[in-house]
Motif scaffolding. Structure first.
Motif, PDB file in Angstrom:
ATOM      1  N   LEU A  83      16.872  -2.658  -1.110  1.00 22.11           N
ATOM      2  CA  LEU A  83      17.854  -1.826  -2.419  1.00 22.11           C
ATOM      3  C   LEU A  83      19.623  -1.498  -2.084  1.00 22.11           C
ATOM      4  O   LEU A  83      19.378  -1.184  -0.409  1.00 22.11           O
ATOM      5  CB  LEU A  83      17.277  -0.645  -2.077  1.00 22.11           C
ATOM      6  N   ALA A  84      20.480  -1.851  -3.580  1.00 23.65           N
ATOM      7  CA  ALA A  84      21.480  -1.980  -3.250  1.00 23.65           C
ATOM      8  C   ALA A  84      22.315  -0.781  -2.588  1.00 23.65           C
ATOM      9  O   ALA A  84      23.261  -0.849  -2.474  1.00 23.65           O
ATOM     10  CB  ALA A  84      21.890  -2.426  -4.696  1.00 23.65           C
ATOM     11  N   PRO A 198       6.748   8.004  -1.733  1.00 31.29           N
ATOM     12  CA  PRO A 198       6.175   8.523  -0.072  1.00 31.29           C
ATOM     13  C   PRO A 198       6.912   8.970   0.769  1.00 31.29           C
ATOM     14  O   PRO A 198       7.701   9.927   0.494  1.00 31.29           O
ATOM     15  CB  PRO A 198       6.399   6.663   0.549  1.00 31.29           C
ATOM     16  N   PRO A 199       5.413   9.485   1.925  1.00 34.92           N
ATOM     17  CA  PRO A 199       5.895  10.978   2.766  1.00 34.92           C
ATOM     18  C   PRO A 199       7.140  10.864   3.511  1.00 34.92           C
ATOM     19  O   PRO A 199       7.710  11.947   2.925  1.00 34.92           O
ATOM     20  CB  PRO A 199       4.689  10.695   3.218  1.00 34.92           C
ATOM     21  N   ASP A 231       5.712   2.133  -5.174  1.00 35.10           N
ATOM     22  CA  ASP A 231       6.874   1.970  -4.513  1.00 35.10           C
ATOM     23  C   ASP A 231       8.365   1.442  -5.371  1.00 35.10           C
ATOM     24  O   ASP A 231       8.580   1.565  -6.396  1.00 35.10           O
ATOM     25  CB  ASP A 231       6.259   0.940  -3.786  1.00 35.10           C
ATOM     26  N   PHE A 232       9.180   0.846  -4.792  1.00 32.69           N
ATOM     27  CA  PHE A 232      10.568   0.979  -4.914  1.00 32.69           C
ATOM     28  C   PHE A 232      10.462  -0.842  -5.676  1.00 32.69           C
ATOM     29  O   PHE A 232      12.075  -0.884  -5.678  1.00 32.69           O
ATOM     30  CB  PHE A 232      11.263   0.810  -3.978  1.00 32.69           C
ATOM     31  N   SER A 233       9.907  -1.252  -6.297  1.00 27.90           N
ATOM     32  CA  SER A 233      10.102  -2.990  -6.735  1.00 27.90           C
ATOM     33  C   SER A 233      10.295  -2.645  -7.660  1.00 27.90           C
ATOM     34  O   SER A 233       9.783  -1.938  -9.127  1.00 27.90           O
ATOM     35  CB  SER A 233       8.881  -3.873  -6.112  1.00 27.90           C
ATOM     36  N   LEU A 234      10.862  -4.030  -7.962  1.00 26.22           N
ATOM     37  CA  LEU A 234      10.285  -4.222  -9.815  1.00 26.22           C
ATOM     38  C   LEU A 234       9.797  -4.276 -10.505  1.00 26.22           C
ATOM     39  O   LEU A 234       9.132  -3.384 -11.376  1.00 26.22           O
ATOM     40  CB  LEU A 234      11.384  -5.351 -10.240  1.00 26.22           C
ATOM     41  N   ALA A 235       8.351  -5.094  -9.380  1.00 29.02           N
ATOM     42  CA  ALA A 235       7.001  -5.189 -10.260  1.00 29.02           C
ATOM     43  C   ALA A 235       6.519  -3.982 -10.673  1.00 29.02           C
ATOM     44  O   ALA A 235       5.478  -3.464 -11.641  1.00 29.02           O
ATOM     45  CB  ALA A 235       6.890  -6.105  -9.527  1.00 29.02           C
ATOM     46  N   ILE A 255      11.715   8.593 -17.029  1.00 27.97           N
ATOM     47  CA  ILE A 255      12.215   8.597 -16.016  1.00 27.97           C
ATOM     48  C   ILE A 255      11.932   8.335 -15.075  1.00 27.97           C
ATOM     49  O   ILE A 255      10.727   9.002 -14.394  1.00 27.97           O
ATOM     50  CB  ILE A 255      12.863  10.573 -16.519  1.00 27.97           C
ATOM     51  N   CYS A 256      12.934   8.091 -14.695  1.00 24.83           N
ATOM     52  CA  CYS A 256      12.479   7.131 -12.934  1.00 24.83           C
ATOM     53  C   CYS A 256      13.186   7.635 -12.041  1.00 24.83           C
ATOM     54  O   CYS A 256      14.859   7.540 -12.217  1.00 24.83           O
ATOM     55  CB  CYS A 256      12.540   5.541 -12.758  1.00 24.83           C
ATOM     56  N   THR A 257      12.981   7.329 -10.576  1.00 21.62           N
ATOM     57  CA  THR A 257      13.453   8.311  -9.899  1.00 21.62           C
ATOM     58  C   THR A 257      14.525   6.722  -9.089  1.00 21.62           C
ATOM     59  O   THR A 257      15.042   7.438  -7.944  1.00 21.62           O
ATOM     60  CB  THR A 257      12.674   8.539  -8.707  1.00 21.62           C
TER      61      THR A 257
END
Length: 360
Positions: A83-84, A198-199, A231-235, A255-257
């Motif tokens: 992640l940038a 995630p936790p 999770d944190f991916s584009l997919a 709204i995305c985190t």
């Protein structure tokens, strides 16, 4: 001449005195060039630098560490370098530490608290002088390990110290409440959220809490199916948007985190024929470089990643030097309004309650 002697002479480690003789300066001048080049006259600095290059001189860090009792290394454990937002922070951290004569070791935990603990153990065994972490959620054993090691530690991207670990970052919940209020003021009442929670990711949990609280203040309740965890991916952003719009086709604002999830959601919206922002407003969080370049550019929250990295470096350098340091530093964020958001089109939403004005 004995070839073995010649070979030994060739392989002998170049010393600071050798550099001094080559440059026709004192050893003290060479030392100043190595440690404080800004105080050395440019012409002397250039002579020493040329001599260092010609002799392939490298400093004996192990010997210096034994003499001083310090390795002059800092360890940083981040969730991912994919992640940038974290890559930018690590780059700024490394640059500032380098200015102070420190080397940075980087590890990633993949949002796994047990792996974070293992990486910290490995870094401590290497003799690091300080630790940079991310967030306030860690395995219970981590704090005990840090205390036992007796090294300064700071956590980043959050603004409240937890468990005795100082922090530097932003108020994630407050930031996303401001963003949510902006969407409410545009007239949206049919919301969805895409969150990576995630936790170990207390930053995204705080953001999701902020979304729900801002909407609750406006009399809007999100059903469980209106919150897609990913999770944190584009997919994952793409699949989450598809699932959300299948279950709640009347949604007008998502709204995305993170920006990564938002960019994935925008790609899927395009595939589904949902025009952004006329049919669907989408927002992110982080303000990575790509967010301003996609079509349409993404409305998001700008996180000062570089400032966080530099601040963490300064904190540890000062702590190691025994300089008094703050327990928590809250940095400003910015709401960046771009073309991915607009009022809902006529007839797509009916306001049930008037949102309350908030001072964020």
């Amino acid at each position: 001449m004995d070839k073995s002697l010649n070979k030994g002479r060739v392989n002998a480690r170049v010393k600071i005195e050798d550099v001094a003789r080559k440059a026709a300066v004192s050893a003290a001048t060479v030392s100043r060039v190595l440690n404080h080049p800004e105080i050395v006259r440019p012409e002397l600095r250039d002579k020493v630098t040329r001599a260092i290059t010609e002799l392939s001189y490298t400093r004996d860090s192990a010997a210096r560490a034994l003499k001083s009792g310090r390795m002059r290394t800092i360890g940083a454990i981040v969730p991912t370098l994919g992640l940038a937002i974290f890559a930018d922070g690590v780059e700024a951290l490394q640059n500032r530490l380098s200015e102070g004569g420190y080397t940075l070791f980087v590890a990633n935990s993949q949002y796994d608290q047990r792996r974070e603990l293992q990486e910290l153990q490995s870094l401590i065994e290497r003799g690091i002088d300080g630790v940079v972490l991310v967030g306030g959620s860690h395995a219970p054993e981590l704090r005990a390990l840090v205390q036992q090691a007796g090294v300064p530690v700071i956590t980043t991207y959050v603004s409240k110290a937890q468990g005795g670990i100082p922090a530097i970052g932003i108020d994630n919940q407050r930031a996303i409440r401001e963003l949510t209020q902006y969407l409410l003021n545009l007239g949206h009442v049919r919301f969805g959220a895409i969150a990576n929670v995630p936790p170990s990711n207390d930053r995204s949990r705080a953001r999701l809490d902020g979304i729900q609280k801002a909407l609750a203040d406006a009399g809007i309740h999100l059903e469980p199916t209106q919150i897609i965890r990913a999770d944190f991916s584009l997919a994952q952003g793409r699949s989450a948007l598809r699932q959300l719009m299948t279950d709640h086709p009347d949604t007008t604002a998502v709204i995305c985190t993170t920006d990564t999830l938002a960019i994935g959601a925008m790609a899927e919206a395009r595939k589904l024929g949902l025009n952004v922002p006329q049919r669907l407003s989408i927002t992110g969080f982080d303000d990575v470089e790509l967010s301003a370049q996609i079509d349409p550019p993404l409305t998001t929250i700008s996180v000062p990643a570089a400032e966080i990295g530099r601040g963490a470096a300064d904190y540890l350098i000062n702590a190691i030097a025994g300089i008094p340091i703050p327990k928590a530093v809250q940095l400003p964020y910015r709401l960046i309004i771009r073309a991915s958001t607009a009022p809902p089109r006529a007839g797509s939403a009916t306001r049930r309650t008037k949102p309350k004005a908030r001072n964020n």
